[in-house]
Design an enzyme around this catalytic site. Structure first.
Site, PDB file in Angstrom:
ATOM      1  N   CYS B  74      14.938  93.570  18.525  1.00 28.00           N
ATOM      2  CA  CYS B  74      16.091  94.015  19.353  1.00 28.00           C
ATOM      3  C   CYS B  74      15.648  95.086  20.657  1.00 28.00           C
ATOM      4  O   CYS B  74      16.518  95.228  21.581  1.00 28.00           O
ATOM      5  CB  CYS B  74      17.167  94.669  18.512  1.00 28.00           C
ATOM      6  SG  CYS B  74      17.720  93.758  17.111  1.00 28.00           S
ATOM      7  N   HIS B 325      25.336  91.267  21.771  1.00 31.32           N
ATOM      8  CA  HIS B 325      23.853  91.576  21.539  1.00 31.32           C
ATOM      9  C   HIS B 325      23.172  90.303  21.349  1.00 31.32           C
ATOM     10  O   HIS B 325      22.491  89.839  20.456  1.00 31.32           O
ATOM     11  CB  HIS B 325      23.808  92.443  20.131  1.00 31.32           C
ATOM     12  CG  HIS B 325      22.509  92.926  19.706  1.00 31.32           C
ATOM     13  ND1 HIS B 325      21.474  92.966  20.651  1.00 31.32           N
ATOM     14  CD2 HIS B 325      21.967  92.970  18.670  1.00 31.32           C
ATOM     15  CE1 HIS B 325      20.560  93.572  20.089  1.00 31.32           C
ATOM     16  NE2 HIS B 325      20.644  93.218  18.683  1.00 31.32           N
TER      17      HIS B 325
END
Ligand SMILES: [Zn+2]
Lengths: 132, 378
Positions: B74, B325
């Site tokens: 991420c 996201h």
């Protein structure tokens, strides 16, 4: 060189996995500074030594953290509990089993109860919450 | 950057939408760009699409320049940003494009089980994945330990979701555009306790891009903001090797580096965008960056201190929780939010004249964190 490389493999993951299949949990201990790690690595994080030895970790300990996974990845049947168990000076990630009506909690005593192999031949330790 | 949500476009075309708007915003042409720093975490696994840097460079008129792809789960595009800033600072390049793109929704053809397995590939292959550990599970383990140490509650976590959803309603690019309540969060199904579905960020598609240029050249650009610090640190993997699970030590180390470079302390930061993949992650981050003392992140969220009108605003964009996201785009999307806030261009979610902002982009099981500090240009 090649003998040395073979030796490296034999004290790493394969040895860890083979031992786990016979219900031993192996970590590594640094021969130079004494640091202990819950899973094999090739170089000591604390002192940089490459002289790490496989050591048996205790097969009983306490729950350091735990969660109930309700949405599993492909290949696993949920729900189930995954936790991090404190075994002496080291910690290991494991499947946690408990009596159906109980939620395992941090601090609970746990003991190695077996090994699971749901992931392409990769074994994982299974610990059971001890009840008295 | 693009809206975050569900996109049918291919990765190159989705990225082009973000890149062309970055060119337009900076007032540059592809001919002005010397290099391309790009992030995509999982295209190989989700869409059988790799070696994306030259493909995307071709799509956006940059074929020929050095193009590199980063992968740090991420924290993928924050690492691309860090490397771009350092290359410009070192004089290797003058003006570069930085960006990221990812598709995580069922548009890829992958369902929840398959995506859960792909995300889990960021945990240790040998020592964690075989237990069936998932990414909600990883952050649940961190957060449960924090709850044990400090008494952080599920209600406090829910307040993070409520706040970020509220901010998201003010962000036209957000994946979610609706308010929620503590009760709704706590009543939603459990994914990995203590996280309910509404504690978790969504699977999103999207892209983000920015132009980074040298201090000397910046004056000739439209409305630049300054990057004054970028810290980057790693922690031991797997989770069992981390000395203190809930400390997220890499974030603390990266923040210390960034604060030292910028010559400021946490108290001098006006707002932060932090990596709230799960509500608990925002609480841990708010302590790791020094906005609150250890153990005070939960009560601070409940008290409204991190709201748009609080004394320590966090995630004015809505964060990962509401904005969405798309893994490899998230780090640069935080840089976009910092830029817009510092320029005073954040519309309905604009903070009161912020001068200095911080971005916290975490990768994997907190094994990677990149912290960037940006300031309004005097
Ligand atoms: Zn040592």
């Amino acid at each position: 060189m090649s003998a040395n490389m073979d030796e490296t493999v034999s004290v790493g993951y394969e040895a860890w996995a083979d031992a786990l299949r016979s219900e031993r949990v192996l970590g590594v201990s640094c021969s130079d500074c004494g640091a202990t790690y819950g899973t094999p690595i090739s170089v000591c994080h604390d002192c940089g030594s490459q002289d790490l030895e496989l050591v048996d970790l205790p097969t009983d300990g306490t729950l350091y953290s735990v969660t109930r996974v309700a949405v599993p990845p492909t290949g696993f049947e949920g729900p189930y509990h995954v936790g991090i168990v404190q075994l002496g000076a080291a910690r290991v990630t494991a499947r946690i089993e408990t009596a159906a009506e109980d939620n395992p909690e941090i601090g609970d005593p746990v003991v190695l109860s077996g090994v699971m192999e749901a992931d392409d031949g990769h074994p994982a330790p299974v610990f059971e919450v001890e009840t008295d | 950057m693009t809206t975050f949500g569900v996109h049918e476009s291919s990765l190159p075309e989705l990225f082009a939408t973000a890149a062309l708007s970055a060119y337009d915003d900076a007032g540059v042409d592809p001919a002005d760009i010397d290099a391309f720093y790009f992030g995509n975490a999982m295209g190989g696994q989700t869409e059988n699409d790799t070696h994306l840097a030259p493909t995307l460079a071709t799509e956006v008129g940059l074929a020929g320049v050095p193009a590199q792809r980063f992968e740090d789960a991420c924290a993928t595009s924050a690492n691309a940003f860090k490397n771009a800033v350092q290359a410009v600072e070192a004089g290797i390049h003058d003006t570069v494009l930085v960006g990221g793109v990812e598709r995580c929704t069922p548009e890829t053809g992958k369902g929840t089980g398959e995506m859960t397995r792909i995300f889990a590939s960021a945990s240790h292959r040998q020592y964690e994945q075989p237990t069936g550990l998932t990414f909600p599970g990883v952050f649940a383990l961190l957060t449960k330990r924090h709850m044990h140490e400090y008494g952080t509650t599920e209600e406090q976590l829910a307040h993070v979701a409520v706040k970020n959803h509220g901010n998201g309603t003010r962000n036209p690019r957000a994946h979610f555009g609706s308010e929620t309540t503590v009760e709704e969060v706590l009543d939603s199904p459990v994914v990995a306790d203590p996280f309910h579905l509404m504690d978790c960020c969504p699977f999103s598609d999207g892209a983000a891009a920015v132009v980074v240029t040298s201090d000397d050249s910046a004056a000739s650009f439209d409305d630049p903001v300054d990057v004054t610090g970028v810290g980057h640190a790693t922690d031991l993997v797997p989770l069992g090797l981390k000395p203190t699970l809930h400390a997220t030590q890499a974030a603390r180390d990266a923040a210390a580096q960034a604060y030292e470079q910028a010559g400021v302390t946490a108290d001098e930061i006006d707002f932060a965008e932090v990596h709230d993949c799960f509500t608990g992650a925002e609480v841990l981050a708010s302590e790791a960056i020094g906005f609150f003392e250890d153990g005070q992140g939960g009560p601070a969220a409940e008290a409204g201190r991190t709201a748009l009108d609080g004394d320590r605003p966090i995630n004015p964009s809505g964060g990962l929780k509401a904005k969405g996201h798309p893994i490899g785009a998230t780090g640069v999307a935080q840089i976009v939010e910092l830029t817009e806030q510092l320029r005073g261009e954040a519309g309905d979610r604009q903070l009161d004249d912020p001068q200095r902002g911080l971005a916290h982009n975490l990768g994997g099981d907190a094994g990677t964190t990149v912290i960037s500090i940006m300031e309004a240009r005097a």
